[in-house]
Design an enzyme around this catalytic site. Structure first.
Site, PDB file in Angstrom:
ATOM      1  N   LEU A  16       0.825  -1.212   0.000  1.00 25.97           N
ATOM      2  CA  LEU A  16       0.000   0.000   0.000  1.00 25.97           C
ATOM      3  C   LEU A  16       0.858   1.261   0.000  1.00 25.97           C
ATOM      4  O   LEU A  16       2.023   1.228   0.408  1.00 25.97           O
ATOM      5  CB  LEU A  16      -0.893   0.011   1.258  1.00 25.97           C
ATOM      6  CG  LEU A  16      -1.924  -1.112   1.367  1.00 25.97           C
ATOM      7  CD1 LEU A  16      -2.580  -1.072   2.753  1.00 25.97           C
ATOM      8  CD2 LEU A  16      -2.973  -0.994   0.266  1.00 25.97           C
ATOM      9  N   SER A  17       0.265   2.357  -0.397  1.00 22.53           N
ATOM     10  CA  SER A  17       0.933   3.651  -0.297  1.00 22.53           C
ATOM     11  C   SER A  17       1.272   3.910   1.178  1.00 22.53           C
ATOM     12  O   SER A  17       0.429   3.703   2.058  1.00 22.53           O
ATOM     13  CB  SER A  17      -0.015   4.743  -0.813  1.00 22.53           C
ATOM     14  OG  SER A  17       0.583   6.005  -0.663  1.00 22.53           O
ATOM     15  N   GLY A  18       2.488   4.310   1.435  1.00 22.27           N
ATOM     16  CA  GLY A  18       2.909   4.591   2.806  1.00 22.27           C
ATOM     17  C   GLY A  18       3.329   3.358   3.589  1.00 22.27           C
ATOM     18  O   GLY A  18       3.643   3.444   4.776  1.00 22.27           O
ATOM     19  N   GLY A  20       6.024   1.663   3.181  1.00 22.01           N
ATOM     20  CA  GLY A  20       7.471   1.679   3.439  1.00 22.01           C
ATOM     21  C   GLY A  20       8.306   1.191   2.268  1.00 22.01           C
ATOM     22  O   GLY A  20       9.529   1.061   2.390  1.00 22.01           O
ATOM     23  N   SER A  88       1.599  -1.706  -7.269  1.00 18.65           N
ATOM     24  CA  SER A  88       1.307  -2.914  -8.065  1.00 18.65           C
ATOM     25  C   SER A  88       0.243  -3.792  -7.391  1.00 18.65           C
ATOM     26  O   SER A  88       0.537  -4.880  -6.913  1.00 18.65           O
ATOM     27  CB  SER A  88       2.584  -3.713  -8.360  1.00 18.65           C
ATOM     28  OG  SER A  88       3.467  -3.829  -7.275  1.00 18.65           O
TER      29      SER A  88
HETATM   30  P1  ADP Z   1       5.667   3.851   0.114  1.00 23.58           P
HETATM   31  O1  ADP Z   1       6.898   3.981  -0.749  1.00 23.58           O
HETATM   32  O2  ADP Z   1       5.270   2.427   0.361  1.00 23.58           O
HETATM   33  O3  ADP Z   1       4.531   4.704  -0.344  1.00 23.58           O
HETATM   34  P2  ADP Z   1       7.178   5.385   2.036  1.00 23.58           P
HETATM   35  O4  ADP Z   1       8.479   4.638   2.093  1.00 23.58           O
HETATM   36  O5  ADP Z   1       7.119   6.623   1.174  1.00 23.58           O
HETATM   37  O6  ADP Z   1       6.035   4.360   1.581  1.00 23.58           O
HETATM   38  O7  ADP Z   1       6.706   5.786   3.498  1.00 23.58           O
HETATM   39  C1  ADP Z   1       6.800   4.914   4.582  1.00 23.58           C
HETATM   40  C2  ADP Z   1       6.832   5.699   5.871  1.00 23.58           C
HETATM   41  O8  ADP Z   1       6.876   4.779   6.953  1.00 23.58           O
HETATM   42  C3  ADP Z   1       8.055   6.605   5.985  1.00 23.58           C
HETATM   43  O9  ADP Z   1       7.673   7.814   6.611  1.00 23.58           O
HETATM   44  C4  ADP Z   1       8.972   5.774   6.905  1.00 23.58           C
HETATM   45  O10 ADP Z   1       9.862   6.587   7.634  1.00 23.58           O
HETATM   46  C5  ADP Z   1       7.965   5.087   7.814  1.00 23.58           C
HETATM   47  N1  ADP Z   1       8.462   3.834   8.428  1.00 23.58           N
HETATM   48  C6  ADP Z   1       8.393   3.520   9.742  1.00 23.58           C
HETATM   49  N2  ADP Z   1       8.958   2.313  10.002  1.00 23.58           N
HETATM   50  C7  ADP Z   1       9.391   1.847   8.817  1.00 23.58           C
HETATM   51  C8  ADP Z   1      10.071   0.644   8.426  1.00 23.58           C
HETATM   52  N3  ADP Z   1      10.391  -0.314   9.307  1.00 23.58           N
HETATM   53  N4  ADP Z   1      10.339   0.484   7.119  1.00 23.58           N
HETATM   54  C9  ADP Z   1      10.001   1.430   6.203  1.00 23.58           C
HETATM   55  N5  ADP Z   1       9.380   2.589   6.505  1.00 23.58           N
HETATM   56  C10 ADP Z   1       9.067   2.807   7.799  1.00 23.58           C
END
Ligand code: ADP
Length: 175
Positions: A16-18, A20, A88
């Site tokens: 999902l969006s957000g 990680g 995806s």
């Molecule tokens: P996506 O690319 O899936 O849309 P992002 O990487 O842009 O998601 O955002 C993920 C958010 O979650 C970031 O703010 C990141 O700092 C936070 N986060 C917290 N814990 C984790 C972790 N273990 N792994 C990845 N992101 C994390």
């Protein structure tokens, strides 16, 4: 492709969006580049900026992923490791890419919707809830979770470092 070189890995982050995906993927790219691996990072949002007419219907998402998967397969065939971060959401699209890429590694970033929405890194969930964005995955568009991913990462339980190490372990080595 020339010669008999085995295809390089295609590390495909889905979720999902957000969830990680890009946070982990960028760190994996850095770690691989730091050891001298030829690596290319491709990101769904960045590609959409270059192709701004790419929409979010099922057909448009699948087309976007077929193009991307083909490009990833060609890079990998020439020995470039591909790190890809794409929501995806459809199994069929991911399976299409798996068939194209012999080194496909499906990495399911399995952070649940409520946590992604709580983070709301880009404010998109709030906008989707207000109806300002349509076809937003997890809100009014489906996400079909992987059935047999090579790796599942739940970022509520694992730190970024732990996630990066788990991915690197799949391609042989640690950060
Ligand atoms: P996506 O690319 O899936 O849309 P992002 O990487 O842009 O998601 O955002 C993920 C958010 O979650 C970031 O703010 C990141 O700092 C936070 N986060 C917290 N814990 C984790 C972790 N273990 N792994 C990845 N992101 C994390």
């Amino acid at each position: 492709m020339t010669g008999t070189r085995a295809a390089a890995p295609v590390l495909w982050f889905t979720g999902l969006s957000g969830s990680g995906k890009s946070t982990i993927a960028v760190r994996v790219r850095e770690a691989l580049a730091g050891r001298g691996t030829e690596v290319e990072y491709i990101d769904g949002d960045a590609l959409r900026e270059v192709f701004p007419t790419t929409g979010f219907t099922r057909e448009e998402r699948e087309e976007h992923l077929r193009r991307t998967g083909y490009m990833a397969s060609r890079l990998a065939a020439h020995g470039v490791t591909v790190v890809a971060s794409f929501v995806s959401p459809y199994r069929a699209s991911r399976e299409f890419i798996r068939r194209l890429c012999p080194g496909f590694v499906e990495i399911y970033v399995a952070t649940p919707l409520d946590e992604c929405e709580r983070r709301d890194v880009k404010g998109l969930y709030a906008r989707a809830r207000r109806g300002e964005i349509r076809y937003f995955t997890g809100i009014d568009d489906p996400y079909e979770s992987p059935e047999h991913p090579e790796l599942t990462l739940d970022t509520r339980e694992l730190s970024v470092d732990q996630c990066v190490d788990a991915v690197l372990a799949r391609v042989g080595g640690r950060s």
